[in-house]
Write a protein that holds these residues in place. Sequence first.
Motif, short mmCIF file in Angstrom:
data_model
loop_
_atom_site.label_atom_id
_atom_site.label_comp_id
_atom_site.label_asym_id
_atom_site.label_seq_id
_atom_site.Cartn_x
_atom_site.Cartn_y
_atom_site.Cartn_z
N SER A 66 9.48 14.98 -0.74
CA SER A 66 8.11 15.28 -1.16
C SER A 66 7.81 16.76 -1.05
O SER A 66 6.93 17.28 -1.72
N MET A 78 3.52 7.43 -6.44
CA MET A 78 2.77 8.61 -6.90
C MET A 78 3.59 9.88 -6.76
O MET A 78 3.45 10.81 -7.55
N VAL A 93 -6.08 10.37 -1.32
CA VAL A 93 -5.76 8.95 -1.40
C VAL A 93 -5.42 8.52 0.01
O VAL A 93 -4.52 9.06 0.63
N LEU A 136 -2.09 12.77 -0.01
CA LEU A 136 -1.90 11.34 0.19
C LEU A 136 -1.74 11.08 1.67
O LEU A 136 -0.93 11.74 2.33
N TYR A 137 -2.52 10.16 2.20
CA TYR A 137 -2.40 9.83 3.62
C TYR A 137 -1.86 8.41 3.76
O TYR A 137 -2.47 7.47 3.27
N ASP A 138 -0.73 8.28 4.43
CA ASP A 138 -0.17 6.95 4.64
C ASP A 138 -0.48 6.51 6.07
O ASP A 138 0.17 6.96 7.01
N MET A 155 1.75 15.14 1.17
CA MET A 155 1.76 13.77 1.69
C MET A 155 1.81 13.80 3.21
O MET A 155 2.62 14.50 3.81
N VAL A 180 -4.44 5.52 2.41
CA VAL A 180 -3.93 4.16 2.52
C VAL A 180 -4.08 3.72 3.97
O VAL A 180 -3.64 4.42 4.87
N LYS A 194 0.82 -1.22 0.00
CA LYS A 194 0.00 0.00 0.00
C LYS A 194 0.85 1.27 0.00
O LYS A 194 0.65 2.16 -0.82
N SER A 195 1.81 1.32 0.94
CA SER A 195 2.62 2.53 1.05
C SER A 195 3.49 2.73 -0.18
O SER A 195 3.79 3.87 -0.56
N LEU A 250 1.87 4.95 -2.72
CA LEU A 250 1.97 6.39 -2.45
C LEU A 250 3.35 6.91 -2.82
O LEU A 250 3.48 8.00 -3.39
N LYS A 251 4.39 6.14 -2.50
CA LYS A 251 5.75 6.58 -2.83
C LYS A 251 5.93 6.68 -4.34
O LYS A 251 6.63 7.56 -4.83
#
Lengths: 263, 260
Positions: B129, A47, A192, A160-162, A82, A194, A40-41, A44-45
Amino acid sequence: MIEFQNVYMSFEDEEVLSNISFRIDQGDTVVILGESGSGKSTILKLMLGLIKPDSGRIIIDGQDITGMTERELVTVRSNIGMVFQEGALFDSLPVRDNVGYRLYEEGRLPESKVDSEVQKHLGFVGLEDAIDKMPAELSGGMKRRVGIARALVGTPKVILYDEPTAGLDPITKRTIVELMIKLRDLEGVTSVFVTHDLHAASIMASEYASASVDGQVRFNNERGAPLLQNIGFIMLLKGEICFTGSFHELNNSDLPYIKSFVS
Amino acid sequence: MGAPYRFIIKALWEIQSFTLLSLRAIANLFTRPVYLRECILQMDRMGIGSLTIVILTGFFTGAVLAIQSEGALRTYGAVSMTGQLVSLTLIRELGPVLSALMLAGRIGSGIASELGSMVVSEQISAMRSLGTDPIRRLVTPRMIALVITLPMLTIVCDAVGMCGGWIIAVYKLLISSNQYWTDAMNAIQFSDMVGTFVKPVMFGFIISMTGCYIGLRTHGGTEGVGRSTTQAVVSSSIFVIAADFMLNNLLIYLAPLMNS
């Protein structure tokens, strides 16, 4: 807005993602579910262009980012905020410099302007008083809220939420999810999310925020039913997508893995 | 694939990554932005912070050199030449190498554990980021700081060491102050001055880049940070000694040209 086309990714001979394809449109919320180690993570990385896929294309705002250099990626990343697991705040900097990091780095705004931006975003997450504290003095939940404030600076179109709720108590978790809902419904950001926290995901899918004339924010739901339209779910199993659809479809899926995950 | 083959591939890959990181860190010197504040902060931490250990190391080394040389020099009736022996040994070899080894322990480990924790807690990813190049922000300032401060520390080490030797020479070997210092100063040639400056520049580069490289490729949580820290000290110490051997060969070859 964000599109993955047949993305494959492996770390040292071990395949982490295989044949991942999906599409996220402007204003949508996508929840990516899966147990730890399901990749999952990594999504995000990818993206953010922090890592490059072995093959496949990742398209953000119409541009393929897989072949971009670090310098070109800076522009792409400026539209994406992020929120990292545990916040990932810079230990050596006070909250003020953490939240305003992007603006200080760009150096385009005068100090006073940066300061008011920082205060505005800290106000949004309800931590105006923490501005001069060091990250080590903050609790786990506060760190994540500061992390959200930092991601908001520069008004990104996508956040983006991890795993933003992992390891938090129910009340703090609720605060974080409410912040996410507020951002989605009042600011219209694409999200997004996760997580392996189905409860947090179900709150995301069933509640919506509205602001009254006096600026008071209220959270509403339709008798607890997860009915929101613009929220999609993606389920990962061992690096492959095993489900895509709405929350309703997820709950009524016949796949044994999903049944065990949902129950 | 056989184990030796895999080892060679891995070694080549590491050399390539290390070289790339070094080249990028150097290339950042010539483009904006340069994080001057970070450089100065690091110079303060590395330079002023290491002053005590360098002074202590230098002092005792100089004193020990004087004590130990007595036995050998007495055989030839040359105790009066203690100053020369102390100053040359310190300036050519022990000053630069011992300062570098002390800093490999203090700074190399510090850099590796700091950057390693930042990798493990995703601060490096967060930095990227947010649009900052971590090499520019973290690696280049550390490299600049150590390349500038280590030669200065080495000079301090050399000077304090000669004072340590002087105390022993005067109070134990009963050589006159005047003779000790004249002897010590006359022995130093131009090539020695070049060496005592060139070596620490190289060592500073090696220690900072090894620390950064090992720190940045940390993986495996807190345990990984510990592993990186140890590895940084061991590797940079070995690299320093190996580089010293090569630089000595080069300097000995070049010395006649420099001194003429």
